[in-house]
Design an enzyme around this catalytic site. Sequence first.
Site, PDB file in Angstrom:
ATOM      1  N   TYR A 144      17.599  -0.047  66.412  1.00  0.00           N
ATOM      2  CA  TYR A 144      18.875  -1.676  66.976  1.00  0.00           C
ATOM      3  C   TYR A 144      18.204  -1.843  67.507  1.00  0.00           C
ATOM      4  O   TYR A 144      18.592  -2.486  68.635  1.00  0.00           O
ATOM      5  CB  TYR A 144      19.783  -0.392  67.186  1.00  0.00           C
ATOM      6  N   LYS A 174      17.764  -2.321  62.265  1.00  0.00           N
ATOM      7  CA  LYS A 174      19.013  -3.485  62.621  1.00  0.00           C
ATOM      8  C   LYS A 174      18.613  -4.737  64.006  1.00  0.00           C
ATOM      9  O   LYS A 174      18.524  -3.879  64.591  1.00  0.00           O
ATOM     10  CB  LYS A 174      20.428  -2.744  62.994  1.00  0.00           C
TER      11      LYS A 174
END
Length: 307
Positions: A144, A174
């Site tokens: 992320y 992400k």
Amino acid sequence: MTPVVGRKATGLVAATFTPLTPEGEINLSEIRPYIDYLLEQQGVKSIFVNGTTGEGMSLTVEERKLLAEEWCNKGKNKLEQVIVHVGCMSLKDSQELARHAAEIGADGISVISPSFFKPATADALRMFLQEVAAAAPAMPFYYYHIPAVTGVNLRSRDVLEGIENQIPSFHGLKFSGSDLMDFGQCVSYCPSHWSLLYGIDEQLLGALAMGANGAVGSTYNYLGSSVNRLMSAFDKGDLPKARTIQFQMQDILCYAIKLGFDLAVNKQLMSEVSGLALGPPRLPLLPCPHPKALSIAQRLQQILGEQ
């Protein structure tokens, strides 16, 4: 080690808000109706829980476990993907949450970079991610990237270099950053079974052109039906329609930003649009004045004409 096999994450993924009571305690009773709202009203079939939108870093490890388990239990046989964010400042806490996510049947785990003691190099960050992933080696693992929040400005492309050798369970990224060149280089590097999920909602169309497989974002909680149409139009080659919807989203967010748009406002806006009782944010965030969220909700309805 044999690479982990898991369903590829595609399409829209709602970064869920964490329901709290007026007293600031987690409110598990709102999760079932929340899931039903996403599925029935927004056509969003996957979620990303305990992340930035979910105030994950303001929750205790035990609270995060309770929430993750409830999202997984209530989403079973309904949702396509429940990805649980397990990143923490502490490696040990991240490992504990990773093991727990595997035990409760999550579809994947994701980890943000530590942001107090920051990794100085991509190698250092990969080592941290590797140690967390090793605690749940059968779980699809996503890095992320959100430099505006973490202050960790390492290029994602550098972090991905050779990561599949260190983390056999690695499934994708992400990417919540505005650097589309870095994102494009990640797409160019990644094998076809990885998922590249973009996280800046107002720039989604640009990321789709770069090759994003899907998107994770907070606004998909209440703009999901519109953004599903954007993605469908893009897939069909109808760029004018896709641009129109993206510009509508931008108009809504520009209006919100002028009024002052942060996570607290965003959370209250979701309550206004959905009717769910999501409660206040947790300190140090301050509650959003009701008239501000109501004004944004009205603007949203004016622009989209259907919410």
